[in-house]
Design an enzyme around this catalytic site. Sequence first.
Site, PDB file in Angstrom:
ATOM      1  N   GLY A 171       0.811  -1.208   0.000  1.00 38.53           N
ATOM      2  CA  GLY A 171       0.000   0.000   0.000  1.00 38.53           C
ATOM      3  C   GLY A 171       0.848   1.264   0.000  1.00 38.53           C
ATOM      4  O   GLY A 171       1.965   1.281   0.548  1.00 38.53           O
ATOM      5  N   ALA A 173       0.468   3.910   1.664  1.00 41.04           N
ATOM      6  CA  ALA A 173       0.643   4.449   3.013  1.00 41.04           C
ATOM      7  C   ALA A 173       1.218   3.414   3.968  1.00 41.04           C
ATOM      8  O   ALA A 173       1.186   3.592   5.185  1.00 41.04           O
ATOM      9  CB  ALA A 173      -0.692   4.962   3.554  1.00 41.04           C
ATOM     10  N   CYS A 174       1.757   2.318   3.408  1.00 38.00           N
ATOM     11  CA  CYS A 174       2.308   1.226   4.220  1.00 38.00           C
ATOM     12  C   CYS A 174       3.828   1.249   4.159  1.00 38.00           C
ATOM     13  O   CYS A 174       4.418   1.360   3.076  1.00 38.00           O
ATOM     14  CB  CYS A 174       1.778  -0.111   3.713  1.00 38.00           C
ATOM     15  SG  CYS A 174       2.446  -1.547   4.577  1.00 38.00           S
ATOM     16  N   THR A 175       4.481   1.136   5.312  1.00 37.15           N
ATOM     17  CA  THR A 175       5.947   1.110   5.368  1.00 37.15           C
ATOM     18  C   THR A 175       6.457  -0.185   5.998  1.00 37.15           C
ATOM     19  O   THR A 175       7.568  -0.233   6.520  1.00 37.15           O
ATOM     20  CB  THR A 175       6.481   2.315   6.172  1.00 37.15           C
ATOM     21  OG1 THR A 175       5.977   2.246   7.519  1.00 37.15           O
ATOM     22  CG2 THR A 175       6.077   3.624   5.538  1.00 37.15           C
TER      23      THR A 175
END
Length: 324
Positions: A171, A173-175
């Site tokens: 995603g 906004a995924c880290t």
Amino acid sequence: MMQSPQTAYNFKDIMLVPQLSEITSRNMIDLSTEFLGTKFKLPLINSPMRTIVGSEMVKLFTDEQLMSITHRFQTVDEQLNHMKHQRFKVCSVGISETWKNDICNVFSSCADAINIDVAHGGNSKVADFVSWLKKAYPNIKIIAGNVVTPDAALTLVNPGADAVRVGVGNGSACTTTNASGHGYPQFSAIDDIAIAREQSSIKFGIIADGGMTDSGDIAKALAAGADMAMVGSMLSGTKETPGNVLLIDGIRKKQYDGSASFETKMATLSPVRNIEGLATIVHYKGEAYRVLGQINDGLNSALSYSGAQNLNEFRDKVEWVIIA
């Protein structure tokens, strides 16, 4: 542990190949799909994120005959209020004892499906929760995840999950991959699990969750074997997302936070640790129905190029190549 390197692919690593087609008009194409026993106009679900879905987004998706899922970063009463707008009622939960109590006392009487929303679904605790939920409430459909391997998917399906969410680290906004080094290229994750489903005696739904930035990526997710595509960033910044429009240097923008971001944890009074998400400011996009319209048009084109009139034909006819 030593192992041979394995090649896996993201959406931008592959391209769908145009086929001979007898589709003379986009009006010949039917994008509707049946999922968890209910028919929807498009194979699309909103991501259950705090800055993506609220009452307005739920209402829009319901009005457009799409599947909507509420997010778990709110009170039970707030989820219930949002579920009132849904045609097919789906809430989100974690796997703590508190969530078990909420299911028993509240959601079991009104939910058609329950989304077990955990970052790493390939975990014995998640499988145990699925098993408990299916035994306690066999008529409620269960969505569980997130997973990226066939073994993890079947670990959730065998005790009772009706569908799995596929995607870790993809995603926008995924880290998770940055923080932990873990993840899996999304196209291959879907493809691997879809192949395992074909070989299994248990049939289950596959939701592609993350990594899709346009309708072409959604088409590739469906080609790989996904039944539904879960979108977050594509809806970010729209009028229906929660939060106020911000005016920054004369430009309208909105907040978009990952579920495991510092901002989401602070806003929901969660322990501020294991940060695996970003908080970003995105451009304001206007009404979300325009985004849905672009996705609809793109998927119509995708099926037309593959010579398919519906999604089942598309999955049978579609071919792809790897971009060297």
